[in-house]
Write an enzyme that holds these catalytic residues in place. Sequence first.
Site, PDB file in Angstrom:
ATOM      1  CG  ASP A   7      -0.087   0.452   2.529  1.00  0.00           C
ATOM      2  OD1 ASP A   7       1.048   0.519   2.470  1.00  0.00           O
ATOM      3  OD2 ASP A   7      -0.597   0.532   3.561  1.00  0.00           O
ATOM      4  CB  CYS A  64       0.085  -2.519   4.772  1.00  0.00           C
ATOM      5  SG  CYS A  64      -0.445  -3.986   5.858  1.00  0.00           S
ATOM      6  CB  THR A  66       0.881  -3.488  11.539  1.00  0.00           C
ATOM      7  OG1 THR A  66      -0.372  -3.371  10.805  1.00  0.00           O
ATOM      8  CG2 THR A  66       1.045  -1.659  12.354  1.00  0.00           C
ATOM      9  CG  HIS A  97       7.524 -26.011  11.626  1.00  0.00           C
ATOM     10  ND1 HIS A  97       7.738 -25.773  13.032  1.00  0.00           N
ATOM     11  CD2 HIS A  97       9.098 -26.366  11.352  1.00  0.00           C
ATOM     12  CE1 HIS A  97       9.174 -26.161  13.096  1.00  0.00           C
ATOM     13  NE2 HIS A  97       9.024 -26.734  12.159  1.00  0.00           N
ATOM     14  CG  HIS A 132       5.709 -29.808  10.132  1.00  0.00           C
ATOM     15  ND1 HIS A 132       5.811 -29.134  11.494  1.00  0.00           N
ATOM     16  CD2 HIS A 132       6.807 -30.329  10.334  1.00  0.00           C
ATOM     17  CE1 HIS A 132       6.976 -29.295  11.997  1.00  0.00           C
ATOM     18  NE2 HIS A 132       7.737 -29.568  11.818  1.00  0.00           N
TER      19      HIS A 132
END
Length: 147
Positions: A7, A64, A66, A97, A132
């Site tokens: 963004d 972005c 965060t 994993h 996994h």
Amino acid sequence: MYAIGNDHTGVALKEIVIKFLEEKGIQVKDFGTQSTEASNYPEIAEAVSNSVVSGECERGILICGTGVGMSIAANKVKGIRALVCSEPFSAKLSKQHNNSNILCFGARVVGSEMAKMIVENWVDAEYQGGRHQTRVDMITDIEKRQK
């Protein structure tokens, strides 16, 4: 080829990450934005996610403020296992994993050197499969049960 998108807060960091990936020999498809004018991250997250799910791109990176909004939006696309990450260890383990296919982080959270360490650990890690895979299959089953 890796997809990358951002963004308006992630324009500068995206350019650093693209250069870093290209120096590692990884081709990059840029889904934008190129502008610091306000933009809607869900549209970019969806475009990058669709390119990964379709096979056009092997993996994706979203940036972005965060990383949280991008990861939430990306994870709405069936077949996406996106993580938001602010340090290298989680990036590595998410690939080993969980076979994560989209890496998200925040331009307001990590600096350029930390971003490169996160990307490097994620790119260089290999999915371990084995026990996994059972859990990844369970995640896929959750997706299939959703309407």
